[in-house]
Design a protein around this motif. Structure first.
Motif, PDB file in Angstrom:
ATOM      1  N   TYR A 214       0.832  -1.212   0.000  1.00 39.93           N
ATOM      2  CA  TYR A 214       0.000   0.000   0.000  1.00 39.93           C
ATOM      3  C   TYR A 214       0.864   1.258   0.000  1.00 39.93           C
ATOM      4  O   TYR A 214       0.598   2.215  -0.738  1.00 39.93           O
ATOM      5  CB  TYR A 214      -0.921  -0.024   1.210  1.00 39.93           C
ATOM      6  CG  TYR A 214      -1.787   1.195   1.370  1.00 39.93           C
ATOM      7  CD1 TYR A 214      -3.009   1.294   0.705  1.00 39.93           C
ATOM      8  CD2 TYR A 214      -1.394   2.253   2.186  1.00 39.93           C
ATOM      9  CE1 TYR A 214      -3.810   2.420   0.854  1.00 39.93           C
ATOM     10  CE2 TYR A 214      -2.185   3.372   2.334  1.00 39.93           C
ATOM     11  CZ  TYR A 214      -3.394   3.459   1.670  1.00 39.93           C
ATOM     12  OH  TYR A 214      -4.179   4.576   1.815  1.00 39.93           O
ATOM     13  N   THR A 215       1.893   1.256   0.843  1.00 34.22           N
ATOM     14  CA  THR A 215       2.696   2.473   1.002  1.00 34.22           C
ATOM     15  C   THR A 215       3.716   2.663  -0.115  1.00 34.22           C
ATOM     16  O   THR A 215       4.188   3.785  -0.331  1.00 34.22           O
ATOM     17  CB  THR A 215       3.438   2.440   2.345  1.00 34.22           C
ATOM     18  OG1 THR A 215       4.211   1.228   2.437  1.00 34.22           O
ATOM     19  CG2 THR A 215       2.442   2.482   3.501  1.00 34.22           C
ATOM     20  N   THR A 216       4.063   1.601  -0.821  1.00 33.21           N
ATOM     21  CA  THR A 216       5.088   1.714  -1.869  1.00 33.21           C
ATOM     22  C   THR A 216       4.503   1.782  -3.273  1.00 33.21           C
ATOM     23  O   THR A 216       5.252   1.703  -4.250  1.00 33.21           O
ATOM     24  CB  THR A 216       6.058   0.513  -1.791  1.00 33.21           C
ATOM     25  OG1 THR A 216       5.318  -0.711  -1.899  1.00 33.21           O
ATOM     26  CG2 THR A 216       6.818   0.532  -0.473  1.00 33.21           C
ATOM     27  N   THR A 217       3.179   1.910  -3.395  1.00 35.55           N
ATOM     28  CA  THR A 217       2.557   2.010  -4.715  1.00 35.55           C
ATOM     29  C   THR A 217       3.022   3.274  -5.414  1.00 35.55           C
ATOM     30  O   THR A 217       2.996   4.368  -4.842  1.00 35.55           O
ATOM     31  CB  THR A 217       1.025   2.023  -4.583  1.00 35.55           C
ATOM     32  OG1 THR A 217       0.610   0.815  -3.955  1.00 35.55           O
ATOM     33  CG2 THR A 217       0.363   2.131  -5.938  1.00 35.55           C
ATOM     34  N   SER A 218       3.456   3.129  -6.638  1.00 37.03           N
ATOM     35  CA  SER A 218       3.971   4.271  -7.389  1.00 37.03           C
ATOM     36  C   SER A 218       2.846   5.216  -7.792  1.00 37.03           C
ATOM     37  O   SER A 218       1.672   4.842  -7.844  1.00 37.03           O
ATOM     38  CB  SER A 218       4.695   3.784  -8.646  1.00 37.03           C
ATOM     39  OG  SER A 218       3.798   3.089  -9.495  1.00 37.03           O
ATOM     40  N   ILE A 219       3.235   6.461  -8.057  1.00 40.68           N
ATOM     41  CA  ILE A 219       2.288   7.505  -8.458  1.00 40.68           C
ATOM     42  C   ILE A 219       2.521   7.845  -9.929  1.00 40.68           C
ATOM     43  O   ILE A 219       3.664   8.040 -10.358  1.00 40.68           O
ATOM     44  CB  ILE A 219       2.454   8.768  -7.584  1.00 40.68           C
ATOM     45  CG1 ILE A 219       2.216   8.418  -6.109  1.00 40.68           C
ATOM     46  CG2 ILE A 219       1.497   9.866  -8.032  1.00 40.68           C
ATOM     47  CD1 ILE A 219       2.486   9.572  -5.174  1.00 40.68           C
ATOM     48  N   ALA A 220       1.442   7.910 -10.695  1.00 45.14           N
ATOM     49  CA  ALA A 220       1.557   8.215 -12.123  1.00 45.14           C
ATOM     50  C   ALA A 220       1.842   9.702 -12.316  1.00 45.14           C
ATOM     51  O   ALA A 220       1.470  10.546 -11.493  1.00 45.14           O
ATOM     52  CB  ALA A 220       0.286   7.823 -12.859  1.00 45.14           C
TER      53      ALA A 220
END
Length: 539
Positions: A249-255
């Protein structure tokens, strides 16, 4: 025949109401973990009584009966919204037939799920008696078998209320396990944790009114310690699952911002009993036309409508559809319209439940045809056998045909992943589209005449689909709940039900693939294989 009667008499003699009440309580606990109650922590202990009773029963038939009872309670509660099909008198169906249709639909799908759990209970009791004392192997086998049954049911025409839905939409950390192997990963950790707790309860049990666990029982006490080892294992499994999910959850990349797309949605709020009338068609045409123009003024890349927004067979020459095409030409923004589109080909004209992209030049480009049709609602299964019976109960027509599973919804603003109606429950349909380049999810539904709690369950499915595929999801409905979910599973916006509304939403377009998107449900065959290998070595 005499042998069957004796078996049922034996079952009646061994049936104990306190144990049956515990099994029914287990079904209730798991049902209230689902939306709309969403008491998701209950699901981590709610399956313990079923595990305990199945492994402690003296006969396989009794364990099968307990599994059936659990399924009737769990699916009976979670699917009670199906009875809201009644009344159907507005379709010309007599009151009695309307009640029969609603009850039959509810009973059939409840029985379908319950039979699967009955099979699970019977198989677990048989394994426990064939190989007594293999407590932890039984937990592995029960977990693998439950996951396999859910996977098989998800390839059938009817599926709803998997155990993974008990954690959606609130327990976001555990939902992220679905990125590894889909909803089966969530089911596996829930079933295994409950199984380990049931072992601890059985091993620490002494004198009670429940069935005695003697030396011939499949569950034997192990070492005595302040905290039994099965409880430690269950705690470790639950904590590890949440920790791993939290890390994802915390390491999901941002587009990047240039990868976003702005879509407008219209929740038409035209009840089905009205939109099939001439007045309803006019109301729908006015509502979607006004909503389209309003959203174009707000600045959107495309406008999305619900399933069957314009309840007419697609024909550009009809006045209503011609008016929609003219509106899109004037607005200059594509419209994704839910309608009934013809299937190209010769012979008898057939139609699909479709989402079409209308562009300002007046032509249709992107198209998605609904794959998972609703039995009796959109087609008649076993038509040669049931067709005459169904025609007596209802004027439903069976002209709709399913779309192909391998589809791409290629639009002017990117490649979409589309689900229509209760396709939200079928993760495999979304996975195929994601693998083919889908960048964001669009789910288009009617949801009338069902109540709010069904809509909340539907929203829970969309949260699951967004998380497991790492995609943003825009949910567009006729009567609610329309909403926006980001790729982490957070609900960014949720509209009011039973109201007309429009909304402008910005979504990220994402191209990365999760392990589940790449390899599908690999965990279930892995667990089955591990069960066979471990069981063979023990033998």
């Amino acid at each position: 025949m005499k042998s069957t009667i004796l078996q049922w008499q034996n079952l009646a003699q061994k049936w104990r109401w306190p144990q049956a009440a515990l099994v029914a309580l287990s079904g209730v606990l798991m049902a209230i973990a689902l939306p709309p109650w969403s008491l998701w922590p209950v699901a981590w202990v709610g399956l313990v009584p079923l595990w305990w009773m199945v492994l402690a029963t003296p006969t396989v038939l009794l364990a099968t009966a307990y599994g059936l009872l659990w399924g009737l309670v769990y699916y009976g509660i979670s699917l009670a919204w199906i009875t809201h099909l009644h009344p159907l008198m507005w379709m010309g169906v007599p009151w009695g037939s309307s009640v029969a249709i609603a009850l039959s639909a509810w009973i059939f799908i409840v029985l379908w799920g319950s039979v699967c759990i009955a099979f699970w209970g019977g198989m677990m009791a048989w394994l426990a008696r064939r190989w007594p004392g293999r407590n932890r192997w039984l937990v592995l086998a029960g977990t693998a078998l439950w996951c396999a049954l859910e996977a098989l049911r998800n390839h059938s025409p009817l599926d709803w209320s998997p155990l993974s839905l008990t954690q959606s939409p609130d327990n976001l950390w555990i939902l992220h396990l679905a990125r590894f192997s889909g909803p089966g990963a969530i089911t596996a950790i829930l079933v295994a944790t409950n199984g380990l707790l049931a072992l601890a309860l059985a091993e620490g049990r002494r004198q009670t009114d429940l069935p005695p666990l003697s030396h011939s029982s499949p569950i034997h006490p192990s070492t005595h310690s302040p905290i039994p080892r099965p409880i430690l294992a269950a705690m470790a499994l639950a904590i590890t699952g949440h920790a791993l999910g939290a890390l994802l959850y915390t390491t999901t990349s941002i587009a990047s911002p240039e990868q976003s797309v702005t879509l407008g949605l219209i929740q038409g709020n035209v009840p089905t009993r009205e939109k099939l009338t001439p007045q309803g068609v006019r109301q729908a045409l006015e509502g979607y036309t006004d909503g389209y123009r309003s959203l174009v003024e707000q600045g959107v890349d495309a406008v999305v409508t619900p399933e069957g927004a314009l309840p007419q067979l697609w024909n550009p020459n009809t006045p209503q559809i011609a008016a929609i095409i003219q509106t899109v030409r004037q607005g200059g923004v594509p419209l994704w319209l839910g309608t009934f589109a013809p299937v190209p080909g010769e012979g008898r004209q057939q139609y699909t439940q479709s989402l079409l992209e209308l562009r300002p030049d007046g032509d249709t480009y992107g198209r998605y045809d609904k794959v998972q049709l609703v039995p009796l609602g959109e087609y008649v299964p076993f038509e040669a056998v049931l067709g005459r019976l169904i025609s007596r109960l209802s004027p439903l027509d069976s002209y709709l045909v399913p779309g192909q599973p391998q589809q791409q919804f290629i639009t002017s603003v990117g490649v979409g992943v589309v689900g229509i109606c209760y396709e939200s429950a079928y993760s495999r349909l979304f996975r195929h589209q994601v693998r083919q380049g889908g960048e964001f999810i669009i789910t288009a539904s009617n949801n009338d005449p069902y109540p709010l709690w069904m809509m909340m369950q539907h929203h829970g499915f969309d949260v699951l689909r967004a998380v497991e595929s790492d995609r943003w999801a825009l949910r567009v409905t006729n009567t609610g709940l329309s909403g926006l979910v980001d790729n982490r599973g957070r609900t960014r916006w949720l509209g009011e039900p039973q109201t007309y509304l429009t909304h402008r939403a910005t979504l990220d377009r994402r191209q990365n693939l999760t392990p589940y998107s790449r390899w599908g449900d690999w965990l279930t065959p892995f667990l089955l294989g591990l069960t066979l290998i471990w069981g063979w070595r023990k033998r």
